[in-house]
Design an enzyme around this catalytic site. Structure first.
Site, short mmCIF file in Angstrom:
data_model
loop_
_atom_site.label_atom_id
_atom_site.label_comp_id
_atom_site.label_asym_id
_atom_site.label_seq_id
_atom_site.Cartn_x
_atom_site.Cartn_y
_atom_site.Cartn_z
N ASN A 46 0.80 -1.22 0.00
CA ASN A 46 0.00 0.00 0.00
C ASN A 46 0.83 1.28 0.00
OD1 ASN A 46 -2.42 1.73 0.97
ND2 ASN A 46 -0.94 1.90 2.66
N LYS A 62 0.50 3.90 -11.10
CA LYS A 62 -0.63 3.22 -10.47
C LYS A 62 -1.42 2.38 -11.47
CE LYS A 62 -0.24 4.61 -6.15
NZ LYS A 62 -0.14 3.69 -5.02
N TYR A 78 2.42 9.67 -11.44
CA TYR A 78 1.58 8.94 -10.47
C TYR A 78 0.58 8.04 -11.21
CZ TYR A 78 -1.60 8.33 -6.45
OH TYR A 78 -2.39 7.81 -5.44
N THR A 123 -6.12 11.86 4.00
CA THR A 123 -4.87 11.39 4.61
C THR A 123 -3.81 12.47 4.38
OG1 THR A 123 -3.95 10.43 2.60
CG2 THR A 123 -5.42 9.01 3.89
#
Ligand code: NAP
Length: 254
Positions: free
Chosen positions: A90, A161, A157, A192
């Site tokens: 993760n 991913k 990114y 987060t």
């Protein structure tokens, strides 16, 4: 069926956000945990919280880009708890944010190494351990970005991913007959520290919330519950999937 009694589990990025929420939840469901992040302090806090509540967890501080860390996590799982059943890979970074022509080659490589090569290294060491155990469940945290939504400034990114979705399909096909399942988890915007790195003003927050059909960001616990589903026997017939848990951002046009 959602419980993980005695299941030996690696969780990376376990000191914060989604990984931290998953560590607490998996421990409450009976898993024995090997937790990883770079900064030992945050990781030790999570281990302390889990053990004070009667759970079992150990910390391995290290960088997921490093193959020695991928190997050590599996060795610690074996030496401390006797094997490996589940891995929630993760840890990730949003990386250098810029339009594609302006992303530096170093920034591109750093993002790909952290988000995608780390997954390969993890799988390379976790799969043989799971084969010895007679099966297992691998989960990789991807994202809706680069899967169903193009998002400016997130080229490295998104590419890293999206690569995870391809990787889980191949692992699923290669090892399904050996009772190893591999799935990608694709969260929507989640509240987060990493989420707040991108969503860094009230205006951007309200814009990003509005992209979701649910008109809000996810709490880390909500994503952790989906990771628990993929880890557990409740998802026993799921493999090679890209599971969107995105508050409807992918279908929303309002
Ligand atoms: P977070 O709260 O910032 O947590 C990131 C965790 O990963 C921390 O524990 C961090 O600890 C660890 N980490 C980062 N780089 C690492 C490395 N190279 N080696 C080892 N550990 C590393 O972020 P989060 O939002 O929970 O993110 C978790 C995952 O969800 C990421 O893969 C992210 O891409 C994905 N995701 C997040 C969102 C969102 O909106 N937040 C949406 C979709 C997907 P250290 O810094 O101490 O290493």
């Amino acid at each position: 069926m959602l419980s993980l009694p005695g299941k030996v589990t690696i969780i990376t990025g376990a000191s914060s956000g989604i990984g931290r929420a998953a560590a607490k939840l998996f421990a409450a469901e009976g898993a024995k945990l090997v937790l990883c992040a770079r900064r030992k302090g945050g990781l030790d806090d999570v281990v302390r919280e889990i053990t004070s509540e009667g759970g079992e967890a150990v910390a391995v501080a290290g960088d997921v880009k490093d193959e020695a860390v991928a190997k050590a996590l599996v060795e610690v799982a074996r030496d401390t708890f006797g094997g490996l059943d589940i891995a929630f890979n993760n840890a990730g970074t949003v990386g250098e944010m810029a339009p594609v022509p302006d992303i530096s080659v170093a920034g591109w490589r750093e993002t790909l190494d952290t988000n995608l090569t780390s997954a390969f290294l993890a799988a390379k060491h976790q799969i043989p351990a799971m084969l010895r155990q007679g099966g297992g469940s691998l989960i990789f945290t991807s994202t809706f970005v680069g899967h169903t939504v193009g998002f400016p400034n997130l080229g490295a990114y998104a590419a890293s991913k999206a690569g995870l979705v391809g990787l889980v399909q191949v692992i699923a096909a290669e090892f399904g007959a050996k009772r190893i399942r591999a799935n990608a988890l694709l969260p929507g915007g989640t509240d987060t520290p990493m989420g707040r790195e991108v969503i860094n003003s009230p205006e951007i927050r309200s814009f990003v919330e509005g992209l979701h059909a649910l008109k809000r960001l996810a709490e880390p616990d909500e994503i952790a519950r989906s990771a628990l589903f993929l880890a557990s026997e409740a998802s026993s017939f799921m493999t090679g999937a890209a599971l969107l848990v995105d508050g409807g951002v992918s279908i929303n046009k309002t």
